[in-house]
Motif scaffolding. Structure first.
Motif, PDB file in Angstrom:
ATOM      1  N   VAL A 240      -8.037   5.429   6.751  1.00  0.00           N
ATOM      2  CA  VAL A 240      -8.066   4.430   5.467  1.00  0.00           C
ATOM      3  C   VAL A 240      -6.513   3.859   5.681  1.00  0.00           C
ATOM      4  N   ALA A 241      -5.575   4.604   5.791  1.00  0.00           N
ATOM      5  CA  ALA A 241      -3.982   4.112   5.853  1.00  0.00           C
ATOM      6  C   ALA A 241      -4.123   2.714   6.946  1.00  0.00           C
TER       7      ALA A 241
ATOM      8  N   ASN B 281      -6.912   7.683  -3.816  1.00  0.00           N
ATOM      9  CA  ASN B 281      -7.665   6.844  -4.788  1.00  0.00           C
ATOM     10  C   ASN B 281      -9.214   6.328  -3.889  1.00  0.00           C
ATOM     11  N   VAL B 282      -9.078   5.966  -2.566  1.00  0.00           N
ATOM     12  CA  VAL B 282     -10.000   5.346  -1.741  1.00  0.00           C
ATOM     13  C   VAL B 282     -10.484   6.957  -1.366  1.00  0.00           C
ATOM     14  N   LEU B 283      -9.797   8.428  -1.260  1.00  0.00           N
ATOM     15  CA  LEU B 283     -10.697   8.990  -0.159  1.00  0.00           C
ATOM     16  C   LEU B 283     -10.892  10.154  -1.461  1.00  0.00           C
ATOM     17  N   GLY B 284     -10.452   9.668  -2.988  1.00  0.00           N
ATOM     18  CA  GLY B 284     -10.353  10.521  -4.307  1.00  0.00           C
ATOM     19  C   GLY B 284      -9.610  12.186  -3.549  1.00  0.00           C
ATOM     20  N   ILE B 285      -8.774  11.663  -2.612  1.00  0.00           N
ATOM     21  CA  ILE B 285      -8.069  13.007  -3.440  1.00  0.00           C
ATOM     22  C   ILE B 285      -6.471  12.600  -3.354  1.00  0.00           C
ATOM     23  N   THR B 286      -5.223  14.113  -3.180  1.00  0.00           N
ATOM     24  CA  THR B 286      -4.123  13.829  -4.151  1.00  0.00           C
ATOM     25  C   THR B 286      -3.211  13.281  -3.161  1.00  0.00           C
ATOM     26  N   PRO B 287      -2.081  12.314  -3.581  1.00  0.00           N
ATOM     27  CA  PRO B 287      -1.134  12.231  -2.527  1.00  0.00           C
ATOM     28  C   PRO B 287      -0.948  12.840  -1.538  1.00  0.00           C
ATOM     29  N   SER B 288      -0.507  14.439  -1.821  1.00  0.00           N
ATOM     30  CA  SER B 288       0.523  15.246  -1.520  1.00  0.00           C
ATOM     31  C   SER B 288      -0.748  15.647  -0.595  1.00  0.00           C
ATOM     32  N   ALA B 289      -1.988  15.281  -0.761  1.00  0.00           N
ATOM     33  CA  ALA B 289      -2.729  16.006   0.542  1.00  0.00           C
ATOM     34  C   ALA B 289      -2.877  14.587   1.772  1.00  0.00           C
ATOM     35  N   VAL B 290      -2.642  13.582   1.271  1.00  0.00           N
ATOM     36  CA  VAL B 290      -2.310  12.563   1.883  1.00  0.00           C
ATOM     37  C   VAL B 290      -1.240  12.364   2.697  1.00  0.00           C
TER      38      VAL B 290
ATOM     39  N   ASN C 238      -6.984   0.638   7.129  1.00  0.00           N
ATOM     40  CA  ASN C 238      -8.188  -0.929   6.743  1.00  0.00           C
ATOM     41  C   ASN C 238      -6.751  -0.669   5.450  1.00  0.00           C
ATOM     42  N   LEU C 239      -5.963  -0.285   4.871  1.00  0.00           N
ATOM     43  CA  LEU C 239      -5.525  -0.802   3.841  1.00  0.00           C
ATOM     44  C   LEU C 239      -3.648  -1.253   4.627  1.00  0.00           C
ATOM     45  N   ASN C 240      -3.343  -1.223   5.784  1.00  0.00           N
ATOM     46  CA  ASN C 240      -2.363  -1.722   6.492  1.00  0.00           C
ATOM     47  C   ASN C 240      -1.260  -1.293   6.108  1.00  0.00           C
ATOM     48  N   TYR C 241      -1.192   0.336   6.119  1.00  0.00           N
ATOM     49  CA  TYR C 241      -0.061   0.949   4.936  1.00  0.00           C
ATOM     50  C   TYR C 241       1.200   1.571   6.045  1.00  0.00           C
ATOM     51  N   GLN C 242       1.997   1.479   5.081  1.00  0.00           N
ATOM     52  CA  GLN C 242       3.132   1.123   6.237  1.00  0.00           C
ATOM     53  C   GLN C 242       4.143   2.219   4.695  1.00  0.00           C
ATOM     54  N   PRO C 243       4.458   3.351   5.776  1.00  0.00           N
ATOM     55  CA  PRO C 243       5.755   4.012   4.917  1.00  0.00           C
ATOM     56  C   PRO C 243       6.756   3.728   4.179  1.00  0.00           C
ATOM     57  N   ASN C 244       7.108   4.137   3.393  1.00  0.00           N
ATOM     58  CA  ASN C 244       8.187   3.643   2.788  1.00  0.00           C
ATOM     59  C   ASN C 244       8.648   4.285   3.504  1.00  0.00           C
ATOM     60  N   HIS C 245       9.750   3.809   4.020  1.00  0.00           N
ATOM     61  CA  HIS C 245      11.118   4.406   4.402  1.00  0.00           C
ATOM     62  C   HIS C 245      12.451   5.088   3.550  1.00  0.00           C
ATOM     63  N   LEU C 246      12.188   4.268   2.141  1.00  0.00           N
ATOM     64  CA  LEU C 246      13.370   4.891   1.316  1.00  0.00           C
ATOM     65  C   LEU C 246      13.497   5.894   0.447  1.00  0.00           C
ATOM     66  N   ALA C 247      11.486   5.982   0.289  1.00  0.00           N
ATOM     67  CA  ALA C 247      10.976   7.090  -0.111  1.00  0.00           C
ATOM     68  C   ALA C 247      11.591   8.029   0.283  1.00  0.00           C
ATOM     69  N   SER C 248      10.756   8.465   1.679  1.00  0.00           N
ATOM     70  CA  SER C 248      11.603   9.097   2.291  1.00  0.00           C
ATOM     71  C   SER C 248      12.294   9.719   2.539  1.00  0.00           C
TER      72      SER C 248
ATOM     73  N   THR D 143       0.651  -0.742  -0.117  1.00  0.00           N
ATOM     74  CA  THR D 143      -0.275  -0.075   0.019  1.00  0.00           C
ATOM     75  C   THR D 143       1.141   0.894   0.075  1.00  0.00           C
ATOM     76  N   THR D 144       0.224   2.139  -1.048  1.00  0.00           N
ATOM     77  CA  THR D 144       1.067   3.123  -0.663  1.00  0.00           C
ATOM     78  C   THR D 144       0.603   4.467  -0.167  1.00  0.00           C
ATOM     79  N   ILE D 145       1.065   6.169  -0.592  1.00  0.00           N
ATOM     80  CA  ILE D 145       0.111   6.906  -0.308  1.00  0.00           C
ATOM     81  C   ILE D 145      -1.362   7.083  -1.235  1.00  0.00           C
ATOM     82  N   LYS D 146      -0.724   6.525  -2.608  1.00  0.00           N
ATOM     83  CA  LYS D 146      -1.240   6.992  -3.504  1.00  0.00           C
ATOM     84  C   LYS D 146      -2.466   6.452  -3.703  1.00  0.00           C
ATOM     85  N   ASP D 147      -2.508   4.887  -2.839  1.00  0.00           N
ATOM     86  CA  ASP D 147      -3.389   3.721  -2.815  1.00  0.00           C
ATOM     87  C   ASP D 147      -4.798   4.492  -1.812  1.00  0.00           C
ATOM     88  N   ILE D 148      -4.270   5.428  -0.432  1.00  0.00           N
ATOM     89  CA  ILE D 148      -4.364   5.902   0.505  1.00  0.00           C
ATOM     90  C   ILE D 148      -5.662   7.041  -0.878  1.00  0.00           C
TER      91      ILE D 148
END
Lengths: 341, 341
Positions: free
Chosen positions: B44-45, B14-23, B47-57, B7-12
């Motif tokens: 949502v995070a 999409n679910v909420l109909g907002i942009t990744p940057s808002a997430v 629910n989707l079992n979101y785990q931030p990608n440390h490498l990206a950040s 799961t990425t912030i993009k998925d979140i």
DNA sequence: TACTTTTGTTCCAACGTTTGAACAAATATA
DNA sequence: TATATTTGTTCAAACGTTGGAACAAAAGTA
């Protein structure tokens, strides 16, 4: 002086008038890159003191080349030499090793797992805390598809690769030795039986007694945390029995040491009055007086196999889950504390 | 089952109909994001079992939140409890700790530094290998502007933060104690004097002897690697002297233990014939017979201060380099090996 | 000479996140 | 009511690297 901007492949590309991707390919020995370009890139990289950005490549490749290791504590011969070996092998394969300690706490262990997952490790090698009963966090690791290898302290229910020694057999070896020395009433100071390894040691102890037709008496079997002070207290209680044992088999050297101290305080002759055998072959075991007989667990071997198992798992992730359960043979180091003849 | 896409912030989004940057902003508690959105994102995070990608950040932020620690080996009370403390403090601040061992080898140490730099650590906390004389690799770390804090085993020439104990004073305390016990001919089994801490212990030893008007004899000062077997060999050579010492001050407990063994083998009464004092207060020191007097170095304190110094350095990187040199007071734990009265 | 293959490179999108600028809507100020 | 401010969001670029597709040039084949 001034500000230190880091060199990137873009900088190298600029110097040579080629594209970053050519540089990347040169650095990664892509077969389609010319020898001339490769050399030029290497030269410029050196001149500019280029250091590849691991984060970027890890992100792109979806692979961090980091492996997490969880141990109860580094402060023992056993675990520190396992780690040394793991580091050794994995470093050679381009992995870096993150070591964390659980301090035998379930909670700390969970936090460690969280942290390792967060760091995007490519795998986790773990030895479970004594306290750990719930396996939810380990299941989470499995569910994420991250290779998990357990060593020494594992759990059958978890269904993952495991490397350890044959604890059941260890007890047999110990009892056999003590019987040979003429002991007839052998007590066992064990770890808590909810931990697999301690359960097996206890089982082995019971079965071995049976084998030699010795009575199994519940008052001679005590479970504990196996710290030095546990050994002390339990030994005192054993000495308080109307019918004292003539041998004590302790499932950990620290507790064995505590027991030894108490016996010395009570002027009991070791091994003549009571023989003593420990477990783990800690540094101090050969150093105290009398030196403590102990089970050597071949830590380097365990470390080596753990690392190799991980590498194997990484190499074929899709492979049908034929679990690698590797059980090593223990070895009893006989010393003064149990050598009667 | 099937394939497990992370799961990425993009998925979140999409679910909420907002942009990744808002997430992203919601997750980072950006002040401009509405409470409503924040809560929805968090839900949502979860629910989707979101785990931030440390490498990206880490890549984006230019900060890995990884701190490297280099120690000679984990297999000692001293270092393992320093590490425990460092982990403790840095974890709380969101850092993960990568522990590496040099095994007292200069070459391994260099490889460790390379590996840590490669992993883009935000800082390095190190205790130098005995073998290390060249400082080029550490200079490289400094040149890169990566915070470097040394503990226990440091070097003055390096001009970095340092936390350790007062080795010079330690020797004074030891000698004072031995003199009080009536010793007059005190030998010193030391570490190699090219290592700062051992040099200071030797210097302290010499100066303290002078202070008490005791003769300084070169045959009573031997430098070594301070392993157990070094202690054994040197003790034998000391016993072979025509004029034996009546006390031995050893700069490390392992070597002290070796010395003790030899003395027992030679039926020398400790402390009556020869008193013994070690250094580091290892686990076994209180456990052997006779128990070994030793210098306690307050490892938790060192670990704590090392971590804090790093944090301070990170907080104001621009700060004029006022070096933090913290020198702690040692404490002598008197035990049987040197208690004559 | 015309065509296929090989070689060496560029192009471009992607990895997942962050962040400042831009923008529209809502609210406050005059 | 017109204007300024605040609030909540989107946009777009960036972090540094990678790797497949595309492409031109060189070399090989018929």
């Amino acid at each position: 002086m001034g500000y230190k901007k880091k060199t990137t492949i873009k900088d190298i590309a600029n110097v040579l008038g080629i594209t970053p991707s050519a540089v990347s390919k040169a650095l990664n020995n892509h077969p389609r890159i010319s020898e001339k370009t490769r050399e030029a890139v290497l030269q410029v990289a050196k001149n500019l003191n280029y250091q590849p950005n691991h984060l970027a490549s890890a992100l792109r490749k979806g692979k961090s080349n980091l492996v997490g290791v969880i141990i109860p504590r580094a402060n023992s011969n056993f675990f520190s030499s396992i780690i040394e070996k793991i580091e050794d092998i994995l470093n050679k394969k381009g992995y870096n090793v993150i070591i964390t300690q659980s301090n035998e706490s379930y909670e700390k262990e969970c936090r460690n797992i969280e942290a390792l997952l967060f760091t995007q490790v490519d795998g986790i090698l773990a030895s479970m805390a004594n306290e750990t009963i719930k396996l939810d966090y380990y299941k989470k690791v499995k569910a994420k598809g991250i290779p998990l290898v357990l060593f020494d302290r594992g759990e059958n229910d978890l269904d993952v690769d495991y490397i350890g020694i044959d604890d059941y057999l260890s007890s047999h070896i110990v009892i056999e030795h003590l019987v040979e020395q003429g002991c007839k009433r052998i007590a066992h100071i064990g770890g808590f039986s909810h931990t697999r390894i301690y359960k097996n040691r206890i089982r082995g102890y019971r079965d071995a007694l049976k084998k030699y037709n010795l009575p199994i008496e519940d008052e001679l079997i005590i479970e504990s945390n196996l710290r030095k002070k546990d050994g002390r207290e339990i030994m005192k209680s054993l000495l308080a029995l109307p019918n004292r044992p003539d041998a004590v088999y302790v499932a950990g050297d620290y507790a064995a040491l505590g027991a030894l101290e108490v016996m010395k305080e009570y002027s009991i002759k070791v091994p003549q009055d009571i023989a003593l055998v420990g477990f783990s072959n800690e540094t101090f075991s050969s150093l105290v007086t009398p030196s403590i007989s102990s089970i050597e667990q071949h830590s380097e071997q365990i470390g080596k196999l753990t690392a190799q198992t991980f590498l194997k798992r990484i190499a074929n992730p899709e492979e049908k889950v034929t679990l690698n359960k590797i059980i090593l043979k223990p070895e009893l180091i006989v010393r003064d504390s149990s050598r009667k003849k």
